[in-house]
Motif scaffolding. Structure first.
Motif, PDB file in Angstrom:
ATOM      1  N   UNK A 189      20.859   3.456  -3.204  1.00  0.00           N
ATOM      2  CA  UNK A 189      19.574   4.117  -2.989  1.00  0.00           C
ATOM      3  C   UNK A 189      18.387   3.154  -3.026  1.00  0.00           C
ATOM      4  N   UNK A 190      18.456   2.146  -3.887  1.00  0.00           N
ATOM      5  CA  UNK A 190      17.367   1.172  -3.977  1.00  0.00           C
ATOM      6  C   UNK A 190      17.199   0.430  -2.660  1.00  0.00           C
ATOM      7  N   UNK A 191      18.285  -0.063  -2.094  1.00  0.00           N
ATOM      8  CA  UNK A 191      18.212  -0.825  -0.856  1.00  0.00           C
ATOM      9  C   UNK A 191      17.679   0.017   0.291  1.00  0.00           C
ATOM     10  N   UNK A 192      18.214   1.223   0.444  1.00  0.00           N
ATOM     11  CA  UNK A 192      17.767   2.102   1.528  1.00  0.00           C
ATOM     12  C   UNK A 192      16.296   2.469   1.374  1.00  0.00           C
ATOM     13  N   UNK A 193      15.852   2.698   0.157  1.00  0.00           N
ATOM     14  CA  UNK A 193      14.470   3.110  -0.089  1.00  0.00           C
ATOM     15  C   UNK A 193      13.496   2.009   0.274  1.00  0.00           C
ATOM     16  N   UNK A 194      13.803   0.779  -0.109  1.00  0.00           N
ATOM     17  CA  UNK A 194      12.910  -0.342   0.199  1.00  0.00           C
ATOM     18  C   UNK A 194      12.776  -0.526   1.704  1.00  0.00           C
ATOM     19  N   UNK A 195      13.895  -0.523   2.431  1.00  0.00           N
ATOM     20  CA  UNK A 195      13.834  -0.751   3.873  1.00  0.00           C
ATOM     21  C   UNK A 195      13.173   0.407   4.615  1.00  0.00           C
ATOM     22  N   UNK A 196      13.447   1.627   4.181  1.00  0.00           N
ATOM     23  CA  UNK A 196      12.874   2.780   4.870  1.00  0.00           C
ATOM     24  C   UNK A 196      11.370   2.870   4.675  1.00  0.00           C
ATOM     25  N   UNK A 197      10.852   2.272   3.616  1.00  0.00           N
ATOM     26  CA  UNK A 197       9.423   2.329   3.342  1.00  0.00           C
ATOM     27  C   UNK A 197       8.632   1.318   4.153  1.00  0.00           C
ATOM     28  N   UNK A 198       9.315   0.418   4.879  1.00  0.00           N
ATOM     29  CA  UNK A 198       8.641  -0.613   5.659  1.00  0.00           C
ATOM     30  C   UNK A 198       8.863  -0.375   7.145  1.00  0.00           C
ATOM     31  N   UNK A 242       0.816  -1.208   0.000  1.00  0.00           N
ATOM     32  CA  UNK A 242       0.000   0.000   0.000  1.00  0.00           C
ATOM     33  C   UNK A 242       0.849   1.256   0.000  1.00  0.00           C
ATOM     34  N   UNK A 243       2.118   1.110   0.348  1.00  0.00           N
ATOM     35  CA  UNK A 243       3.054   2.230   0.281  1.00  0.00           C
ATOM     36  C   UNK A 243       3.548   2.369  -1.155  1.00  0.00           C
ATOM     37  N   UNK A 244       3.293   3.508  -1.761  1.00  0.00           N
ATOM     38  CA  UNK A 244       3.647   3.722  -3.173  1.00  0.00           C
ATOM     39  C   UNK A 244       5.138   3.562  -3.412  1.00  0.00           C
ATOM     40  N   UNK A 245       5.956   4.056  -2.487  1.00  0.00           N
ATOM     41  CA  UNK A 245       7.411   3.980  -2.653  1.00  0.00           C
ATOM     42  C   UNK A 245       7.873   2.526  -2.628  1.00  0.00           C
ATOM     43  N   UNK A 246       7.357   1.757  -1.676  1.00  0.00           N
ATOM     44  CA  UNK A 246       7.728   0.348  -1.578  1.00  0.00           C
ATOM     45  C   UNK A 246       7.347  -0.402  -2.854  1.00  0.00           C
ATOM     46  N   UNK A 247       6.148  -0.159  -3.352  1.00  0.00           N
ATOM     47  CA  UNK A 247       5.685  -0.839  -4.564  1.00  0.00           C
ATOM     48  C   UNK A 247       6.500  -0.430  -5.785  1.00  0.00           C
ATOM     49  N   UNK A 248       6.767   0.865  -5.923  1.00  0.00           N
ATOM     50  CA  UNK A 248       7.526   1.341  -7.085  1.00  0.00           C
ATOM     51  C   UNK A 248       8.955   0.811  -7.065  1.00  0.00           C
ATOM     52  N   UNK A 249       9.581   0.823  -5.890  1.00  0.00           N
ATOM     53  CA  UNK A 249      10.956   0.338  -5.789  1.00  0.00           C
ATOM     54  C   UNK A 249      11.043  -1.138  -6.142  1.00  0.00           C
TER      55      UNK A 249
END
Length: 490
Positions: free
Chosen positions: A387-396, A273-280
């Motif tokens: 950036x990809x790794x940090x973005x996925x973890x920060x979104x959860x 449901x988090x747009x960033x998590x889904x997009x990443x």
């Protein structure tokens, strides 16, 4: 080692050793996903294997990893991330030894599947341990080190494999894992505290440590059926192909239904449901699919069509290794300043340009033929990995660190698995074509064009999906994130 009352600092002795252990362990698993590529021609010749069997040497490992990495992440969150990480390392050690003594293509494929199971247990654990046992202010830097060195492991794999194949034989690419696994297990036992999801469960989530066996089984069935259909499509009857395809779709749909209703799901679908998590994760799927094909087919092309040795072909990973070593931390810092959108959109597109520059790599190709493309490709890779790794973890939420890491790993491996299974048949390669320079060159060039399209698509997904994002560390955790983990068990 008794219980600790505070999180680890990255510059402490235990912090450094923990980061070393999880980075080296994850690197070993990632290395084995790429190191085998450069040995495929030698394996095929010595074991009299077909192209389809060589695909399964790669895909057997990737299938087990992609199917079960969610299980590994969930097991770590529930039963202890250090414990499952150690179990995975031990499993990987035994399976690697069995790979080294395989005598037939079937034996090697079977032991590669076993190796992938061990990788599925340890891979999400490394990143989840970082997210759980380090202080919040140290996590971004620690993840940057992990991502950079893990990327180096993937890139250096062909070089290591080439050297081992030329100097000791292909069996050493598996045998070398044994002492490395022993070292990782020893460091982890001494330095790394235990952590798990201690957040009290609600009535809807259930209590205790129930496990989603059906969800895990459906993942295996869905990816396994899809991989089999794509890899064997050229030799299967139309009726069997349709049946296997339907099975894959039904199992995937069943997985979604089971996860939405389970009280203890492998994947909390609310994460998407988090747009960033889904997009990443969408970007991860298409980009890592392309990367899997590039690393799979380039080293074959250079050996078969250009006549390079295994070591020379393996050296093509050197530009990516150097770029990741020198630029990953800078890419992470850039993402902190300007947000992840631009690095994660630009990186894949730069990779696509590099892939297109590799098109002339055919008969008579020299280092000057491929070096420009390799350098451009490496720069794009270095720009996107951290950036990809940090973005996925920060979104959860923190409590789902293992699950989030598992999801992203599963998506990456599934993308690579499906692409490597589908591309050879799609570009007309089958049977012993990997030994025919003319057929190999034609298939290679078609594959590179397709990979460039996939990489560009990944950049577009990032640009639109990550609009209005800030530095990942500044993205507030959802309200359900639970308390900051401050109590860890040793």
């Amino acid at each position: 080692m008794g219980p600790v009352t505070e999180l680890l600092a990255r510059d402490s002795t235990r912090g450094r050793l923990t980061l070393t252990a999880v980075t080296l362990g994850s690197g070993i698993a990632i290395l084995d996903g790429s190191v085998v590529n450069v040995a495929l021609r030698t394996i095929g010749t010595e074991l009299d294997a077909s192209l389809e069997q060589l695909q399964w040497v790669i895909n057997g490992y990737m299938l087990a990893l992609a199917s079960l990495v969610l299980v590994g992440g969930a097991l770590g969150d529930r039963f202890g991330r250090r414990r499952i990480y150690l179990w995975g390392m031990g499993w990987f050690l035994v399976a690697s030894a069995l790979c080294a003594v395989a005598q037939t293509p079937g034996q090697l494929i079977a032991t590669r599947v076993l190796q992938g199971i061990g990788a599925a247990l340890l891979t999400p654990g490394g990143l989840a341990i970082i997210q759980s046992v380090f202080r919040r202010e140290d996590r971004a830097a620690a993840i940057g080190v992990w991502a950079g060195l893990s990327g180096i492991a993937a890139a250096i794999g062909p070089f290591v494999g080439g050297w081992l194949v030329d100097n000791g034989g292909w069996r050493w690419i598996f045998g070398i894992n044994v002492p490395l696994c022993v070292a990782v297990m020893a460091i982890t036992l001494w330095a790394t505290p235990e952590s798990r999801d201690e957040t009290p469960r609600t009535a809807d989530e259930g209590s205790g440590h129930g496990f989603d066996v059906l969800g895990g089984a459906l993942t295996v069935v869905s990816l396994g059926a899809l991989t089999y259909a794509l890899t064997s499509s050229a030799t299967m009857s139309r009726g069997l192909l349709v049946a296997v395809g339907v099975l894959a779709v039904v199992a995937a749909a069943g997985f979604i239904v089971v996860e939405s209703r389970s009280r203890t799901p492998l994947v909390h679908l609310s994460l998407f449901g988090d747009r960033v998590f889904s997009a990443a994760n969408a970007m991860t799927f298409v980009v890592y699919g392309a990367l899997g094909v590039v690393f799979f087919i380039l080293v074959l092309q250079l050996q078969v069509s250009a006549g390079w040795s295994a070591l020379s072909a393996g050296l093509t990973g050197l530009p990516a290794t150097v770029a990741l070593m020198l630029l990953s931390s800078r890419a992470s810092q850039l993402s902190e300043r300007i947000g992840p959108r631009i690095p994660m959109a630009l990186g894949p597109i730069v990779c696509a340009v590099g892939v297109l520059l590799l098109l002339p790599a055919g008969r008579g190709a020299t280092w000057w033929t491929v070096l420009p493309g390799l350098v451009v490709f490496a720069l794009g890779l270095a720009l996107l990995v951290s950036p990809l790794t940090s973005t996925v973890l920060a979104a959860a939420p923190d409590r789902y660190a293992g699950v989030a890491s598992g999801v992203n790993n599963a998506v990456a491996r599934a993308g690579s698995l499906i692409a490597v299974a589908a591309l050879p048949a799609l570009v007309g390669l089958s049977g012993d074509d990997y030994l025919d320079p003319t057929a190999m060159t034609s298939g290679f060039r078609a594959s590179m064009v397709i990979c460039a399209v996939l990489l560009t698509a990944g950049g577009v997904v990032s640009w639109f999906g990550l609009a209005n994002t800030r530095h990942p560390a500044s993205v507030p955790a959802p309200e359900s994130a639970g308390p900051e983990p401050t109590q860890l068990d040793a």
